[in-house]
Design an enzyme around this catalytic site. Structure first.
Site, short mmCIF file in Angstrom:
data_model
loop_
_atom_site.label_atom_id
_atom_site.label_comp_id
_atom_site.label_asym_id
_atom_site.label_seq_id
_atom_site.Cartn_x
_atom_site.Cartn_y
_atom_site.Cartn_z
N GLU A 1 22.02 72.83 22.87
CA GLU A 1 21.58 73.86 21.91
C GLU A 1 22.72 74.31 21.00
OE1 GLU A 1 19.70 77.16 23.90
OE2 GLU A 1 18.20 75.87 24.86
N LYS B 1 19.92 66.73 25.61
CA LYS B 1 19.72 67.70 24.52
C LYS B 1 20.63 68.89 24.79
CE LYS B 1 15.79 70.36 24.01
NZ LYS B 1 16.31 71.74 24.17
N GLU C 1 13.13 75.39 16.81
CA GLU C 1 12.32 76.33 17.59
C GLU C 1 12.20 77.68 16.88
OE1 GLU C 1 13.17 76.61 21.79
OE2 GLU C 1 11.76 78.29 22.05
N ASP D 1 15.13 72.75 30.02
CA ASP D 1 15.62 73.75 30.98
C ASP D 1 14.65 74.91 31.11
OD1 ASP D 1 16.18 74.94 28.57
OD2 ASP D 1 18.32 75.23 28.93
N SER D 2 13.55 74.88 30.33
CA SER D 2 12.46 75.84 30.56
C SER D 2 11.89 75.67 31.97
CB SER D 2 11.34 75.66 29.52
OG SER D 2 10.86 74.33 29.54
N ASP E 1 17.63 68.24 29.11
CA ASP E 1 18.48 69.34 28.63
C ASP E 1 19.75 69.44 29.45
OD1 ASP E 1 17.31 70.55 26.45
OD2 ASP E 1 16.15 72.00 27.63
#
Ligand code: KIV
Length: 263
Positions: free
Chosen positions: A119, A117, A186, A48-49, A87
């Site tokens: 978080e 993915k 991260e 999602d970056s 993501d």
């Protein structure tokens, strides 16, 4: 027909056992995915970056599930060998387990990605990971700095105090127990990432987490020198901004001088 050379989730686990580093990069479109895949990247993350590096947002929060699916489908069309993971964006899975199953289900039905993915390691997220894997959706976890929590955590390194470090270790173990097949670590200290990597049987993929993870990932815009600003742990291997600027300048000059196209 399935590609027999394609990287599988099981292959990642075997590479951890053999200490064969897992190479991962992010991608957001077809041509970039083609290049990364042909260059031998094992795991392509539709992170999602892309909200920041491809869409110009100031954080990852605004990107929508529809946008992630649009980009993930394009990345899959450009990928033959790498495992592709997408993501789940902010607020597409946090509200409830049924929301997470609906979102992840759409990603798997509407693209060719192998996994999603998400978080965090809060008990709510652990429950979600458990439920997603129970319905056959492979999940990659992500602990340490979790950019979707920027409004509460900021972008600072996580796990600096003993209690924070213990919390992240516990989250990582619990994510493995909930069924995650791999974890992104991260922006945490190297020793903490090493401890987690040694404790888990699933592979860890580090970004700003030192050299003792089972694999490494970078945001490809950072690696290529396309990002205006780099996080402290990233490395640019080429200055593509400059190379593109030079090419555009050459084109402009040749058109202005009547040299291109040739007659
Ligand atoms: O969104 C992303 O690109 C990521 C990587 C930084 C791991 O999650």
């Amino acid at each position: 027909m399935a590609n027999s050379m394609a990287v599988t989730i099981q292959q990642l686990a075997k590479w951890k056992q053999k200490r064969r580093p897992i190479i991962s990069l992010t991608a957001w479109d077809y041509s970039l995915a083609q290049v990364l895949d042909a260059a031998g990247v094992d795991l392509i993350l539709v992170g999602d970056s892309l909200a920041m590096v491809a869409l110009g947002h100031s954080s990852t929060l605004p990107v929508t599930l529809d946008e992630m699916i649009h980009h993930a489908a394009a990345v899959c069309r450009g990928t033959k060998r790498a495992l592709v993971v997408c993501d789940l964006p902010f607020m597409s899975y946090q509200a409830s387990v049924s929301q997470a199953i609906a979102s992840a289900g759409r990603v798997l039905k509407e693209t060719d990605v192998s996994a999603v993915k998400l978080e965090g390691g809060h008990p709510r997220i652990l429950h979600t990971v458990d439920e997603l894997t129970a319905v056959g959706i492979p999940v990659m976890g992500h602990v340490g700095l979790t950019p979707q929590s920027v409004r509460t955590l900021g972008y600072k390194q996580q796990g600096q105090t003993t209690s924070e470090a213990h919390r992240i270790i516990d989250e990582a173990i619990a994510l493995e127990q909930a069924g995650a097949f791999s974890l992104v670590l991260e922006h945490i200290p190297r020793d903490l990432a090493a401890t987690i990597t040694d404790k888990l049987t699933i592979p860890t993929i580090g970004i700003g987490a030192g050299d003792r993870c089972d694999g490494q990932v970078l945001v490809t815009a950072d690696l290529l020198g396309l990002s205006a600003k780099l996080p402290p742990f990233a490395k640019s291997y080429v200055n593509l901004r400059q190379i593109i600027t030079d090419a555009v300048t050459d084109f402009t000059q040749e058109v202005t001088e009547g040299k291109f196209p040739e007659h």
